[in-house]
Design an enzyme around this catalytic site. Structure first.
Site, short mmCIF file in Angstrom:
data_model
loop_
_atom_site.label_atom_id
_atom_site.label_comp_id
_atom_site.label_asym_id
_atom_site.label_seq_id
_atom_site.Cartn_x
_atom_site.Cartn_y
_atom_site.Cartn_z
CG HIS A 1 -8.41 4.78 -17.75
ND1 HIS A 1 -8.71 4.49 -16.82
CD2 HIS A 1 -9.19 3.67 -18.35
CE1 HIS A 1 -9.67 3.26 -15.83
NE2 HIS A 1 -10.24 3.34 -17.50
CG ASP B 1 -6.80 2.98 -13.25
OD1 ASP B 1 -5.73 2.94 -13.57
OD2 ASP B 1 -7.50 3.58 -13.43
CG ASP C 1 -4.69 5.68 -14.67
OD1 ASP C 1 -4.97 6.15 -14.07
OD2 ASP C 1 -5.57 5.40 -15.99
CG HIS D 1 -9.00 10.72 -18.40
ND1 HIS D 1 -8.46 10.19 -19.62
CD2 HIS D 1 -9.10 9.88 -17.05
CE1 HIS D 1 -8.32 8.83 -19.00
NE2 HIS D 1 -9.35 8.65 -18.23
C1 OKP Z 1 -9.94 8.12 -15.10
B1 OKP Z 1 -8.72 7.78 -14.44
C2 OKP Z 1 -14.82 1.86 -17.81
C3 OKP Z 1 -15.41 3.14 -18.01
C4 OKP Z 1 -14.79 4.42 -17.90
C5 OKP Z 1 -14.24 6.38 -17.01
C6 OKP Z 1 -13.05 6.39 -16.61
C7 OKP Z 1 -12.05 7.20 -15.88
C8 OKP Z 1 -10.77 6.60 -15.13
N1 OKP Z 1 -15.32 0.37 -18.39
N2 OKP Z 1 -15.19 5.87 -16.64
O1 OKP Z 1 -7.93 7.71 -15.94
O2 OKP Z 1 -7.89 6.50 -14.03
ZN ZN Z 2 -7.25 4.98 -15.27
#
Ligand code: OKP
Ligand code: ZN
Length: 348
Positions: free
Chosen positions: A199, A286, A197, A160
């Site tokens: 995200h 995740d 990942d 990120h």
């Molecule tokens: C970091 B990585 C989810 C809220 C998310 C931040 C997540 C950061 C993820 N409802 N808050 O990509 O694993």
């Molecule tokens: Zn993530």
């Protein structure tokens, strides 16, 4: 497979994060990588080594702005001196759209260099983030020394983090730093970054958006429903010379193994077409069904299959640890993934 690990990650251990309006215990906990390390040793994945040689900041400056690095270095001390909560640095006001003038105010700076409120900075954060980048750089150097695959056990994660922005638990973009190292120090001409990942790696996308030498491929949960919300849509395809070298594959909430694996196959086809000299996998876990901030339904048997399919590329492969927050299952899922990879390679 060799794992690179640094215990300096422990210096980053914030007491809270702000999520959906609540101050909560951070999901991104030091225990995550301790558990992974333990599983790697017990399951004899291979030797574990520390970052080698001296960290050269120039290797990080190829990705991140100098003013951002100096912000990270001094953020905590200046914040506390200015009266901020000594528990952790967290912004109250973010610089967005037309409100993005610079500032020297230590209580305001975090809002200039962050894009969310879940990425707190404590006294040891910068050192931990540097150590994490150092883990990625050492791993990249081993790839240059003809190691066929290396696992960089990075923490804090990186995908990120943008050129001058932290967020999503990330400060320095470890995968991007490794990619630049392979290009500049190793003379590689093409790299593919495959981000699995859950995200979207908005930082990695930003860093290489106008570049055709680094292909960024990301499979993730639809940003309309999940973090990082404002980036990661399928129509973000790169710009200028980089047009066609950024590819997002958003999947719906509750996506299962079948859906995920067919997205992975598409992504791997694109990776093959790019003919990279090296693949960097932004490896997040995740996507696992029990992940507390996930949203997909993958079970542990998915990870060896993913490892196997990536192995079939038969390319030098650098794994960079990103997310994964279901602590009890992390060790199993990571080792399953790495073993699936290793057992299906003609070269180690
Ligand atoms: C970091 B990585 C989810 C809220 C998310 C931040 C997540 C950061 C993820 N409802 N808050 O990509 O694993
Ligand atoms: Zn993530």
């Amino acid at each position: 497979m060799i794992t690179v690990y640094s215990e300096d990650h422990r210096l980053h251990h914030p007491p809270h994060e702000l999520l959906d309006g609540s101050l909560i215990t951070p999901y991104e906990d030091p225990q995550r990588v301790e558990i992974i390390l333990d599983a790697i040793l017990r399951q004899e994945i291979g030797p574990v080594i520390q970052p080698q040689a001296l960290l050269d900041l120039d290797d990080i400056r190829r990705v991140h702005h100098t003013d951002y690095l100096s912000y990270l270095e001094h953020a905590y001390t200046s914040w506390v001196e200015a009266g901020g909560n000594p528990k952790a640095v967290l912004p109250s006001a973010l610089a967005v759209r037309w409100m993005n003038r610079g500032t020297k105010n230590p209580l305001a700076l975090p809002g200039y260099y962050s894009f969310d409120t879940s990425t707190p900075i404590v006294a040891g954060t910068y050192q931990a983030a540097l150590a994490s980048a150092h883990v990625a750089l050492t791993s990249a150097e081993m790839i240059l020394q003809r190691e066929p695959s290396v696992y960089a056990l990075c923490r804090p994660p990186g995908h990120h983090a943008g050129v001058n922005l932290c967020g999503g638990y990330c400060f320095l973009n470890n995968a991007a730093i490794a990619a630049e190292y392979l290009i500049h120090k190793g003379g590689l001409s093409r790299i593919a970054i495959l981000d699995i990942d859950i995200h979207h790696g908005n930082g990695t996308q930003q860093i290489f958006y106008e570049r055709s030498d680094v292909l960024y491929m990301s499979i993730h949960i639809d940003p309309q429903i999940e973090y990082p919300y404002f980036s990661g849509f399928a129509d973000e395809e790169g710009a200028g010379e980089g047009f066609g070298y950024n590819r997002n594959i958003p999947l719906p909430q509750n996506a299962d193994q079948t859906l995920f694996l067919s997205a992975l196959d598409q992504a791997l086809d694109d990776v093959r077409k790019h003919e990279p000299d090296c693949v960097i996998v932004s490896a997040g876990f995740d996507t696992y069904i029990e992940d507390p901030i996930g949203g997909f339904t993958l079970t542990p048997d998915a990870y060896p299959i993913m490892g196997t399919r990536i192995a079939q590329l038969q390319l030098p492969t650098l794994f960079v640890q990103e997310g994964g927050y279901a602590i009890q299952a992390l060790g199993t899922n990571v080792c399953g993934f790495l073993s699936g990879f290793q057992n299906n390679r003609s070269v180690a």
